[in-house]
Design a protein around this motif. Sequence first.
Motif, PDB file in Angstrom:
ATOM      1  N   ASN A 206       0.791  -1.167   0.018  1.00  0.00           N
ATOM      2  CA  ASN A 206      -0.238  -0.056  -0.216  1.00  0.00           C
ATOM      3  C   ASN A 206       0.904   1.123  -0.051  1.00  0.00           C
ATOM      4  O   ASN A 206       2.062   1.172   0.707  1.00  0.00           O
ATOM      5  CB  ASN A 206      -1.000   0.023   1.377  1.00  0.00           C
TER       6      ASN A 206
ATOM      7  N   ASN B 102       3.487   0.705   3.017  1.00  0.00           N
ATOM      8  CA  ASN B 102       3.219  -0.500   4.026  1.00  0.00           C
ATOM      9  C   ASN B 102       3.016  -1.825   3.289  1.00  0.00           C
ATOM     10  O   ASN B 102       2.257  -1.920   2.582  1.00  0.00           O
ATOM     11  CB  ASN B 102       1.702   0.082   4.311  1.00  0.00           C
ATOM     12  N   GLY B 103       4.153  -2.354   3.453  1.00  0.00           N
ATOM     13  CA  GLY B 103       4.244  -3.839   2.976  1.00  0.00           C
ATOM     14  C   GLY B 103       3.066  -4.884   3.635  1.00  0.00           C
ATOM     15  O   GLY B 103       2.877  -4.779   4.467  1.00  0.00           O
TER      16      GLY B 103
ATOM     17  N   GLY C 183       2.205  -9.049   9.542  1.00  0.00           N
ATOM     18  CA  GLY C 183       2.628  -8.313  10.665  1.00  0.00           C
ATOM     19  C   GLY C 183       1.740  -6.932  10.831  1.00  0.00           C
ATOM     20  O   GLY C 183       0.809  -7.092  10.415  1.00  0.00           O
ATOM     21  N   GLY C 184       2.243  -5.988  11.396  1.00  0.00           N
ATOM     22  CA  GLY C 184       1.287  -5.005  11.800  1.00  0.00           C
ATOM     23  C   GLY C 184       1.427  -3.769  10.740  1.00  0.00           C
ATOM     24  O   GLY C 184       1.784  -4.226   9.629  1.00  0.00           O
ATOM     25  N   ASN C 185       1.182  -2.710  10.940  1.00  0.00           N
ATOM     26  CA  ASN C 185       0.773  -1.657   9.763  1.00  0.00           C
ATOM     27  C   ASN C 185       1.704  -0.746   9.836  1.00  0.00           C
ATOM     28  O   ASN C 185       1.626   0.457   9.474  1.00  0.00           O
ATOM     29  CB  ASN C 185      -0.432  -0.934  10.262  1.00  0.00           C
ATOM     30  N   LYS C 186       2.974  -0.920  10.079  1.00  0.00           N
ATOM     31  CA  LYS C 186       4.043   0.084  10.222  1.00  0.00           C
ATOM     32  C   LYS C 186       4.341   0.743   8.849  1.00  0.00           C
ATOM     33  O   LYS C 186       4.168   0.001   7.934  1.00  0.00           O
ATOM     34  CB  LYS C 186       5.370  -0.419  10.783  1.00  0.00           C
ATOM     35  N   LEU C 187       4.715   2.013   8.739  1.00  0.00           N
ATOM     36  CA  LEU C 187       4.842   2.919   7.491  1.00  0.00           C
ATOM     37  C   LEU C 187       6.413   2.894   7.528  1.00  0.00           C
ATOM     38  O   LEU C 187       6.771   3.178   8.642  1.00  0.00           O
ATOM     39  CB  LEU C 187       4.170   4.103   7.574  1.00  0.00           C
TER      40      LEU C 187
END
Lengths: 116, 115
Positions: free
Chosen positions: B32, B94-95, B99-103
Amino acid sequence: EPEVTQTPSHQVTQMGQEVILRCVPISNHLYFYWYRQILGQKVEFLVSFYNNEISEKSEIFDDQFSVERPDGSNFTLKIRSTKLEDSAMYFCASSLKPGQLWDEQFFGPGTRLTVL
Amino acid sequence: AQSVSQHNHHVILSEAASLELGCNYSYGGTVNLFWYVQYPGQHLQLLLKYFSGDPLVKGIKGFEAEFIKSKFSFNLRKPSVQWSDTAEYFCAVNGITGGGNKLTFGTGTQLKVEL
């Protein structure tokens, strides 16, 4: 429009001291984040937090760092023993939906931490 | 690991000039993509985002960006800039993993629009 708030806007501390940076995420959001930006460098991810536990953390987020949601509104970042290299702008962010990768993160204005 | 590079660190334009800011990312899977803007003294704000579908996305304030998968690029464009567009612009990715939503952010481009 609801927004993420952070206090203080600027924190000056002596090396070795503990600091707590505070954030109030948007009220119905469930996912919380801390990022930092060292002057002249990229915004870097530190940690994400959901359901009262850390979801993911970066290699920057070592044992000197901790996060907490002490009540229903605040989200804090603690640095136990600050170092000169911790001087940076720290941004808090929140998002509504956990695990929804198309979700938007809303950022606070940042806290500028200066370690002397 | 995911990474983002922004080619221009400082851009100076006159009002009404066209703008294109480059952004390339590196990631092995689905991503994203986002552009954030930070006006002087203000928060990071989302300009636009791409998740799927039409690779040409339109955001606020007349900005648009095109996702070109083959080039791993997500360049930001505006046909005619205004003085009020003076700000710092950040590309972020954001790959999509388990996992989480880290930018992951690029280094940012400081845009100055002169009257």
